[in-house]
Design an enzyme around this catalytic site. Structure first.
Site, PDB file in Angstrom:
ATOM      1  N   CYS A 191       1.094   3.298  -7.878  1.00  0.00           N
ATOM      2  CA  CYS A 191       0.081   4.153  -7.889  1.00  0.00           C
ATOM      3  C   CYS A 191       0.297   5.041  -8.913  1.00  0.00           C
ATOM      4  O   CYS A 191       1.236   5.997  -8.741  1.00  0.00           O
ATOM      5  CB  CYS A 191      -0.595   4.592  -6.551  1.00  0.00           C
ATOM      6  SG  CYS A 191      -1.064   6.141  -6.690  1.00  0.00           S
ATOM      7  N   GLU A 192      -0.512   5.365  -9.960  1.00  0.00           N
ATOM      8  CA  GLU A 192      -0.315   6.222 -11.117  1.00  0.00           C
ATOM      9  C   GLU A 192      -0.773   7.836 -10.324  1.00  0.00           C
ATOM     10  O   GLU A 192      -0.317   8.787 -11.029  1.00  0.00           O
ATOM     11  CB  GLU A 192      -1.078   6.124 -12.142  1.00  0.00           C
ATOM     12  CG  GLU A 192      -2.630   6.183 -12.221  1.00  0.00           C
ATOM     13  CD  GLU A 192      -3.384   5.894 -13.417  1.00  0.00           C
ATOM     14  OE1 GLU A 192      -2.649   5.252 -14.387  1.00  0.00           O
ATOM     15  OE2 GLU A 192      -4.366   6.223 -13.828  1.00  0.00           O
ATOM     16  N   HIS A 193      -1.364   7.909  -9.292  1.00  0.00           N
ATOM     17  CA  HIS A 193      -1.624   9.355  -8.906  1.00  0.00           C
ATOM     18  C   HIS A 193      -0.416   9.910  -7.838  1.00  0.00           C
ATOM     19  O   HIS A 193      -0.607  11.195  -7.697  1.00  0.00           O
ATOM     20  CB  HIS A 193      -2.746   9.090  -8.020  1.00  0.00           C
ATOM     21  CG  HIS A 193      -4.088   8.702  -9.019  1.00  0.00           C
ATOM     22  ND1 HIS A 193      -5.049   7.688  -8.447  1.00  0.00           N
ATOM     23  CD2 HIS A 193      -4.632   9.049 -10.181  1.00  0.00           C
ATOM     24  CE1 HIS A 193      -5.935   7.761  -9.475  1.00  0.00           C
ATOM     25  NE2 HIS A 193      -5.556   8.342 -10.465  1.00  0.00           N
ATOM     26  N   HIS A 194       0.357   8.797  -7.156  1.00  0.00           N
ATOM     27  CA  HIS A 194       1.123   9.535  -6.510  1.00  0.00           C
ATOM     28  C   HIS A 194       2.604   8.630  -6.612  1.00  0.00           C
ATOM     29  O   HIS A 194       3.923   9.142  -6.115  1.00  0.00           O
ATOM     30  CB  HIS A 194       0.745   9.126  -4.871  1.00  0.00           C
ATOM     31  CG  HIS A 194      -0.475   9.569  -4.356  1.00  0.00           C
ATOM     32  ND1 HIS A 194      -1.849   8.785  -4.426  1.00  0.00           N
ATOM     33  CD2 HIS A 194      -0.546  10.822  -3.959  1.00  0.00           C
ATOM     34  CE1 HIS A 194      -2.675   9.674  -4.098  1.00  0.00           C
ATOM     35  NE2 HIS A 194      -1.942  10.943  -3.549  1.00  0.00           N
ATOM     36  N   GLN A 241      -5.832   0.343  -9.321  1.00  0.00           N
ATOM     37  CA  GLN A 241      -5.782  -1.120  -9.049  1.00  0.00           C
ATOM     38  C   GLN A 241      -6.975  -1.575  -9.986  1.00  0.00           C
ATOM     39  O   GLN A 241      -6.804  -2.720 -10.431  1.00  0.00           O
ATOM     40  CB  GLN A 241      -6.362  -1.251  -7.581  1.00  0.00           C
ATOM     41  CG  GLN A 241      -6.146  -2.846  -7.238  1.00  0.00           C
ATOM     42  CD  GLN A 241      -6.501  -2.931  -5.903  1.00  0.00           C
ATOM     43  OE1 GLN A 241      -6.277  -2.078  -4.935  1.00  0.00           O
ATOM     44  NE2 GLN A 241      -7.129  -3.943  -5.494  1.00  0.00           N
ATOM     45  N   HIS A 292      -1.963  -0.109  -0.451  1.00  0.00           N
ATOM     46  CA  HIS A 292      -1.448   1.169  -1.225  1.00  0.00           C
ATOM     47  C   HIS A 292      -0.837   2.022  -0.372  1.00  0.00           C
ATOM     48  O   HIS A 292      -1.331   2.508   0.449  1.00  0.00           O
ATOM     49  CB  HIS A 292      -2.714   1.918  -1.677  1.00  0.00           C
ATOM     50  CG  HIS A 292      -3.655   1.371  -2.735  1.00  0.00           C
ATOM     51  ND1 HIS A 292      -3.690   1.654  -4.105  1.00  0.00           N
ATOM     52  CD2 HIS A 292      -4.302  -0.012  -2.705  1.00  0.00           C
ATOM     53  CE1 HIS A 292      -4.425   1.005  -4.628  1.00  0.00           C
ATOM     54  NE2 HIS A 292      -4.722  -0.166  -4.232  1.00  0.00           N
ATOM     55  N   CYS A 311       0.182   5.153  -0.846  1.00  0.00           N
ATOM     56  CA  CYS A 311      -0.327   6.531  -0.694  1.00  0.00           C
ATOM     57  C   CYS A 311      -1.544   6.173   0.244  1.00  0.00           C
ATOM     58  O   CYS A 311      -1.781   7.702   0.810  1.00  0.00           O
ATOM     59  CB  CYS A 311      -0.822   6.872  -1.911  1.00  0.00           C
ATOM     60  SG  CYS A 311      -1.876   5.724  -2.813  1.00  0.00           S
TER      61      CYS A 311
HETATM   62 ZN   LIG Z   1      -2.018   7.029  -4.761  1.00  0.00          ZN
END
Ligand SMILES: [Zn+2]
Length: 229
Positions: free
Chosen positions: A120-123, A161, A189, A191
């Site tokens: 995941c590019e956010h976490h 995703q 996910h 995250c």
């Molecule tokens: Zn994430």
């Protein structure tokens, strides 16, 4: 691991050409990259990431003199560049060999249950699950392992995703010169599971349908096959 039924309710991501006619929006589906992304070679990237990761660990209060921790910064740096984010580098893009479809096989071809691991590019924690790909041949066919390689190439990037789903769909269209592609991604996910709301059971489904796959019957045939044992 028993997979949840994938139903027609998953929200399909519309093929670009339909949803947007404004050119610059198309880049939405491309991984945002800097113009100088490949000016540093892999070795230099590994050296820099090692330095920064050592700093992160030190800031967290860890004692890097400990035998167990000492090699971690370099290990992580190598893993980022050479493995889990190797799909950022276009030189790793799989070259697909095409074969003439001499058997005149005109039905849908499905490859289901391709296991993938992404981040995941956010976490920067894992997203993993199964990807199912279907297409109608336009006269060419591809070695089945190549579909798998295309999936792995795009998975090995920091991702969301939805983007992963579209990137795979677009690449299969391009490689096989076919407008008829279906991709379904069923993912967990980390995250979501291991932090934040801590939901360990939810899965996220996304789909990409182009050409013939926009037809309800074709879509249903594909999804039924995915759901069959
Ligand atoms: Zn994430």
């Amino acid at each position: 691991m028993r997979q949840k039924e994938i139903s027609l309710n998953i929200r399909p991501i519309k093929p670009l050409d339909e949803e947007f006619d404004d050119d610059h929006l198309l880049t939405n589906w491309e991984t945002p990259m800097r113009a100088d992304a490949f000016e540093l070679d892999d070795e230099e990237k590994i050296n820099r990431i090692e330095t920064h990761f050592r700093e992160i660990m030190t800031t967290l209060g860890l004692d890097l003199n400990d035998d167990s921790l000492n090699g971690t910064p370099r290990r992580v740096a190598k893993m980022f560049v050479k493995e889990v984010f190797s799909g950022l580098n276009p030189k790793n893009r799989p070259h697909a060999r095409l074969f003439e479809n001499k058997y005149k096989y005109e039905q849908m071809l499905v490859e289901k249950d391709i296991t993938f691991y992404s981040h995941c590019e956010h976490h920067f924690v894992p997203i993993y699950g199964k990807i199912h790909v279907a297409y109608f041949s336009s006269g060419k066919v591809i070695g089945l392992s190549k579909i798998n390689r295309i999936v792995q190439y795009y998975a090995k990037r920091p991702q969301v995703q939805e983007r992963l789903t579209v990137q795979i769909g677009k690449e299969i269209e391009r490689v096989l010169s076919t407008p008829d592609v279906g991709v379904v991604v069923d993912a967990n996910h980390m995250c979501v599971a291991s932090r934040g709301v801590g939901d360990t059971n939810s899965k996220t489904g996304t789909a990409y349908f182009s050409g013939k796959f926009k037809d309800e019957n074709t879509k249903r045939e594909f999804l039924n096959y995915i759901n069959s044992k």
